[in-house]
Design a protein around this motif. Structure first.
Motif: not given
Length: 309
Positions: A47-66
């Motif tokens: 919708l045109g706003g600035h957004a930051t997301w923070l989180g932990r992801v693992g060393p796997d393809a799913t983490g890279e997809l995120i």
């Protein structure tokens, strides 16, 4: 991204059965991502706003997809590497009326989020800090991170937004109620369904009960019935838009994103709520958690009946 949305939590891989019926008879599956906080971030960005997301992801393809999907959606991504696996959820539509979700997230990378992961400077510079009632249920360190973030934002004068988002598969009503009540009491903006609000306030006066806890903007999301809100002491009621429901998952997050995007843009309360209703309505017309988040042109088409050629 100074002045925009800052949010954090666990985003997982999403295995979704195509079609409707028992999981045992699903012929094909779609793999994507999903997480309440990242869904809101995507919605605000669309919708045109600035957004930051923070989180932990693992060393796997799913983490890279995120990392890839959120970045492609226009979200500023702070994906902290973790040695554990990225969480996973499996969803199927048992019937046209409801969806069933199984979580595989105990000990996941996302559940290992802790207070030291949070950049205090980014919290102090945000236009809104948005958290949910999901993250405190994941682990003691996640809960500590949420409350620390809220206190850092409050001390800096940054508005705090809380979506109650109670998940019965993560914790009991008995365990959740006092934590969620405490979290809402520290918020400026609160979103809840009537059922979620009844966990810790008088069911006879949900708006009044939530307002007495402290928030100045209280919004009750009520699905196909629309929403009712009390903002700055004024009551608002907005009906739902009539649309064909394809997938109800993600509608609540799209609603929150619509409201917060307009709040960040300086729109008045009535406009925020109408955008929230429209964003939620748009989201249910397409499958997926955040894939259906609309942009401004698409919202205008939905509410104005325009046909794009």
């Amino acid at each position: 991204m100074t002045g925009g949305l800052f949010t954090f939590g666990e985003t997982m891989g999403l295995v979704a059965a195509d079609g409707i019926g028992p999981l045992a008879y699903a012929g094909s599956f779609t793999f994507g991502i999903g997480g309440a906080e990242s869904n809101v971030a995507v919605g605000v960005a669309r919708l045109g706003g600035h957004a930051t997301w923070l989180g932990r992801v693992g060393p796997d393809a799913t983490g890279e997809l995120i990392r890839s999907r959120l970045g492609h959606a226009g979200v500023h991504v702070i994906a902290l590497p973790d040695s554990s696996f990225t969480g996973l959820m499996v969803r199927h539509r048992r019937s046209g009326e409801f969806a069933h979700v199984d979580y595989h997230r105990s000990g996941s990378a996302g559940s290992r989020l802790n207070p030291s992961d949070l950049p205090a400077a980014s919290l102090r510079e945000a236009g809104v800090l948005h958290v949910t009632g999901i993250t405190p249920a994941l682990s003691e360190t996640c809960r500590a991170a949420v409350f620390q973030a809220v206190e850092t934002a409050r001390a800096a004068g940054v508005p705090v937004s809380v979506d109650v988002n109670y998940r019965a598969k993560l914790w009991s009503r008995f365990d959740a109620a006092p934590v969620l009540r405490d979290l809402v009491a520290r918020a400026d903006i609160v979103f809840a369904s009537p059922e979620e609000a009844e966990l810790f306030v008088d069911p006879g006066d949900l708006l009044g009960g939530l307002t007495k806890l402290g928030p100045t903007e209280v919004i009750l999301k009520d699905g196909g019935r629309g929403c009712v809100a009390r903002i700055g002491g004024e009551r608002h009621t907005v009906p739902a838009l009539p649309v064909t429901v394809i997938d109800p998952v993600g509608a609540g997050d799209a609603f929150v994103a619509g409201y917060l995007a307009d709040r960040l843009a300086g729109e008045p309360p009535a406009q925020r709520l109408h955008t929230a209703i429209a964003a939620g309505a748009f989201a249910v017309t397409v499958p997926g958690d955040c894939e259906g988040a609309p942009d401004r042109v698409e919202l205008a088409a939905l509410t104005g009946g325009d046909i794009r050629r």
